[in-house]
Design a protein around this motif. Structure first.
Motif, PDB file in Angstrom:
ATOM      1  N   ASN A   1      -1.883   2.556  -6.801  1.00 18.95           N
ATOM      2  CA  ASN A   1      -3.087   2.668  -5.984  1.00 18.95           C
ATOM      3  C   ASN A   1      -4.391   2.823  -6.731  1.00 18.95           C
TER       4      ASN A   1
ATOM      5  N   ILE B   1      -5.981   5.926   3.085  1.00 17.36           N
ATOM      6  CA  ILE B   1      -5.213   4.684   3.225  1.00 17.36           C
ATOM      7  C   ILE B   1      -5.195   4.230   4.681  1.00 17.36           C
TER       8      ILE B   1
ATOM      9  N   THR C   1       1.626   5.066   0.082  1.00 14.35           N
ATOM     10  CA  THR C   1       0.993   6.303   0.511  1.00 14.35           C
ATOM     11  C   THR C   1       1.398   7.435  -0.421  1.00 14.35           C
TER      12      THR C   1
ATOM     13  N   MET D   1       0.856  -1.181   0.000  1.00 17.15           N
ATOM     14  CA  MET D   1       0.000   0.000   0.000  1.00 17.15           C
ATOM     15  C   MET D   1       0.899   1.241   0.000  1.00 17.15           C
TER      16      MET D   1
END
Length: 517
Positions: free
Chosen positions: A226, A341, A186, A184
């Motif tokens: 993302n 997130i 950011t 993930m």
């Protein structure tokens, strides 16, 4: 001049091939070294390098214009359209030179951040250009006269090589930039991955320009990891356009490598009429050089003035208006997208914590089914009791029995379970999730004026929310069911209650395989 221009290439000798590869290799090495040194160079040196880049690119691309002029020469009179065409040459040269200067600016802005992929593609383009040129030349010779076949081959090699390298660049970005990155990414991490070689440069202009390009680079990096595939391709294509702006200037330099000295001089000579014969040479026109020098002077002057204003801003404040604007936009995106997130991470944590506890709770309930049934096997009722039950059902006098049966079922079927632990875990993670959602809502409202809704979860979980009075009557108080059928129905009630809790948590985007663990 005509004889030198139309002489062309009747065969590519090993000497000419060596000259092309030698020039191309030398130019590539020089540009590589200049790109690494550019962030440390003062603005005048960078501008000088940009002008040199643009001049070489101009000469490479201007050959096509010259050959078009030569083609039209055979049908024009000296004092008619031929004179006007020589004047029009200046316009074409000016536009090409301006485009070359822009390409040079993009190259020196981006090249310091180029890695193995970009420079490998650049080196690969040298033989690719030559192969395409050679292939098209052999085809063009069947249709075109000497000289024109070479120009056609150079033109197609320029476009095909440039397009091929840009496509390869897009594919390399999609294939390799997604490797070895956290699951993930950011927004802050994405911006931090963008290189800033000009951050300590003595050229304030390039510091500000790099701030703008780094903003786009961070968005591209974030989009790759993302967002949906469609939008990530859009981000990569935008990045590829910037790469193409620099690379097509390089591709023009490969065209320059194919020209001999006579062909280079011919680009700055006046085109003579056809009736003067091949022995006549056009005159070198000073106005051509004056126009090009003026464009270079104005272009560099604009950059110098802009750099001076930026340096004044840097002297009076820590950040220029451009850098401040970019940093503000970055912080806004970090606030919005990183908060999202964090919310998603909190949902995942909550789900991971609750799923095994719910499985244990309802699994224990299922294991208690046989014990519950054994405790509720009743002897066959008398005729009088059956009649009483029938009258009671007509006048709803057994409603209290339904509530009692429901309560007894919950107590006995959940014997040995620990719902308090599930409830405690749920409350803890719900508070965390609500806090992050509230924080995100405040940030969103401050930036956009739009308020964000709170997390849609009840304050407490009810493990038997789906156990309605109707189900109690149909299953738990149904004396006509066999033992096996009753067991099947009770397990169905437990599974329904389990699924109801999972449906309550559906706001967490519960994954099906996690539900079934």
């Amino acid at each position: 001049m005509a004889a030198r221009i139309v002489s062309g290439l009747k065969g590519l000798s090993s000497k000419r091939m060596a000259l092309y590869f030698g020039k191309a290799a030398l130019i590539t090495v020089l540009l590589y070294l200049l790109s690494k040194a550019a962030p440390a160079l003062p603005l005048p040196m960078v501008l000088l390098c940009m002008v040199a880049f643009a001049v070489v690119a101009l000469i490479g691309s201007l050959h096509f214009v010259v050959m078009r002029r030569l083609l039209r020469r055979f049908k024009l009179r000296e004092n008619g359209d031929l004179a006007r065409m020589n004047k029009k040459w200046v316009v074409c040269a000016a536009l090409l030179f301006l485009a070359s200067l822009v390409s040079a600016l993009v190259f020196f802005l981006q090249a310091p951040t180029w890695g193995t992929t970009e420079w490998t593609l650049t080196v690969l383009a040298i033989p690719v250009y030559y192969i395409v040129f050679l292939g098209d030349l052999r085809l063009s010779r069947r249709q075109l006269a000497d000289g024109f076949d070479k120009a056609s081959a150079m033109k197609w090699a320029f476009w095909i090589t440039g397009a091929l390298v840009c496509v390869l660049y897009v594919l390399c970005v999609m294939l390799f930039e997604l490797e070895q990155e956290p699951e993930m990414v950011t927004m802050r991490y994405a911006f931090d991955q963008v290189q800033l070689p000009y951050s300590d440069s003595p050229c304030g202009l390039f510091v500000d320009l790099e701030a703008l390009t780094s903003f786009l680079g961070g968005l591209k990096f974030y989009a790759l990891h993302n967002v949906s595939q469609v939008y990530s391709w859009v981000a990569v294509v935008v990045d590829a356009i910037m790469f193409a702006a620099a690379f097509f200037g390089l591709s023009s330099q490969f065209c320059f490598c194919m020209l001999d000295n006579a062909e280079v001089r011919a680009e700055f000579q006046e085109l003579p009429p056809a009736n003067m014969g091949n022995a006549s040479e056009g005159n070198m026109l000073a106005r051509y050089f004056v126009v090009l020098a003026s464009i270079a002077f104005v272009f560099c002057g604009v950059l110098v003035v802009a750099n001076g204003q930026i340096e004044d801003e840097r002297t009076n404040s820590e950040f220029t208006s451009v850098v401040s604007w970019v940093e503000a936009r970055k912080q806004n995106l970090i606030t919005l997208y990183d908060a999202k997130i964090e919310i998603e991470a909190a949902k995942i944590d909550m789900l991971n914590a609750l799923t095994p506890e719910l499985n244990v709770y309802y699994g224990k309930c299922t294991s208690n089914v046989d014990k519950y049934i054994d405790g509720h096997v009743e002897e066959e009722k008398s005729w009088f009791e059956s009649v009483g039950d029938w009258f009671g059902s007509m006048f709803n006098v057994h409603d209290g029995d339904v509530g009692k049966a429901k309560q007894e079922f919950i107590e006995q079927i959940s014997e040995g379970t620990d719902w308090a632990s599930v409830s405690s875990t749920y409350s803890m993670y719900r508070d965390i999730l609500s806090g992050k959602t509230h924080e995100f809502g405040e940030g969103l409202h401050e930036i956009t004026g739009v308020e964000s809704a709170d997390v849609e979860l009840p304050e407490k979980l009810d493990p038997w929310l789906s156990l309605s009075d109707e189900k109690v009557s149909d299953v738990l108080m149904n004396k006509d069911l066999s033992r096996d059928k009753l067991k099947e129905q009770i397990i169905g009630l437990i599974d329904s209650a389990h699924q109801d809790v999972l449906d309550t948590l559906s706001v967490l985007d519960v994954v099906s395989d996690q539900q079934s663990e």
